[in-house]
Write a protein that holds these residues in place. Sequence first.
Motif, short mmCIF file in Angstrom:
data_model
loop_
_atom_site.label_atom_id
_atom_site.label_comp_id
_atom_site.label_asym_id
_atom_site.label_seq_id
_atom_site.Cartn_x
_atom_site.Cartn_y
_atom_site.Cartn_z
N UNK A 1 0.82 -1.21 0.00
CA UNK A 1 0.00 0.00 0.00
C UNK A 1 0.86 1.27 0.00
N UNK A 2 2.11 1.13 0.43
CA UNK A 2 3.05 2.25 0.39
C UNK A 2 3.84 2.26 -0.92
N UNK A 3 3.34 1.47 -1.90
CA UNK A 3 3.93 1.39 -3.24
C UNK A 3 5.29 0.70 -3.27
N UNK B 1 13.53 2.88 1.68
CA UNK B 1 13.13 1.61 2.30
C UNK B 1 12.69 1.84 3.74
N UNK B 2 13.51 2.54 4.51
CA UNK B 2 13.20 2.76 5.92
C UNK B 2 11.92 3.58 6.10
N UNK B 3 11.69 4.54 5.21
CA UNK B 3 10.47 5.35 5.30
C UNK B 3 9.23 4.51 5.03
N UNK C 1 8.65 2.17 8.01
CA UNK C 1 8.16 2.93 9.16
C UNK C 1 6.68 3.25 9.03
N UNK C 2 6.26 3.67 7.84
CA UNK C 2 4.84 3.97 7.63
C UNK C 2 3.99 2.72 7.74
N UNK D 1 5.27 1.38 18.21
CA UNK D 1 6.11 0.88 17.13
C UNK D 1 7.36 0.21 17.68
N UNK D 2 7.64 -0.99 17.17
CA UNK D 2 8.85 -1.71 17.57
C UNK D 2 9.98 -1.26 16.66
#
Length: 338
Positions: free
Chosen positions: A63-65, A111-113, A116-117, A125-126
């Motif tokens: 969903x975050x593409x 990737x990290x963004x 995280x989302x 959040x872990x």
Amino acid sequence: MRTFSITLRILQQLRHDPRTVIMMIFVPMLVLTLLSFIFNGSDYNPKIGAVHVPSNFIYKLENQDAKVFRYSEYEAHEALRASEVDAVITLKRGIPQIELEGSDPNKNQAVLAVIQKASQGPTPTVHPDVTYVYGYEEMSSFDNFGSILIGMFVFLFVFLISSVAFLGERTSGTLERLLTTPVYRWEIVLGYLLGFGFFTVIQSALVAWFAINILDVMMIGSYGLVLLVTILTAMAALSMGISLSTLANNELQVIQLIQVTLVPQVFFSGLFDITAMPVWLQALSRIMPLSYAVDALKTIMIRGKGFSDIAGDVGVLLGLCLVLFVVNTFALKKYRKI
């Protein structure tokens, strides 16, 4: 009246030189078009390998593409080492384990963004454990672009100098005098390549040494392989410069052809992210010699890999030199048959 006569003469010259007029219009339009594709392209969609990750979390990533690929642990490791994915995520005891390919800081951040989302929810959040296959967390953009800039500057300056210098050999009559002697065309081409090549070897070695030892560009692999690639890059640029100068009749035409040749090289070298461009346009990078040089340098300097991993790039550069050697030999026919 005299001013008008001069103006009319210039316009008549341009009318009889349509190539100059076309280049004056075409080159700026080409640059603007390439820039529009780069800056108006879609955001980068990271490629993530998933190992033992719940389907609902994969759905959130998509969903975050993000482009998500399910792998076994062995397949994920191999894909990451081959840079086929930007990261691999694994859940161990409920904690996300993220292994980043790491050679490109911009892709790491993407990737990290995305992860995280996708991890946001009603529960706290872990924080994931993040490791890097190549590079490191504080890796600077200059570390990433350093290998690109080494290849690009070696190519550009050798190409420019050899194009103008070989044309000077023609316009000064030196080449014509050589062609009147009992010497074969291939001997002339080889002589020029060895003559100019001597200085390109020195230039390549000094540029690579300066970037790595003085500017402290990230260097993991073999300096010898870096030197090999930069020398082949310089020789390919030298061969292309000689080829270009044989097509031009004067300095103005050389400048025109340099613009058309160099602009695409710069845009598709890796200095700009072309992954947001249309696929058909990305394919153009595969016919740009500089893209192979940059890929090889990045593989050596950032990923620390050996000759077997750059053999394809080296083969393309060497093959280009050999093909252009033959082309340049035949191109001298239009000046004198020997």
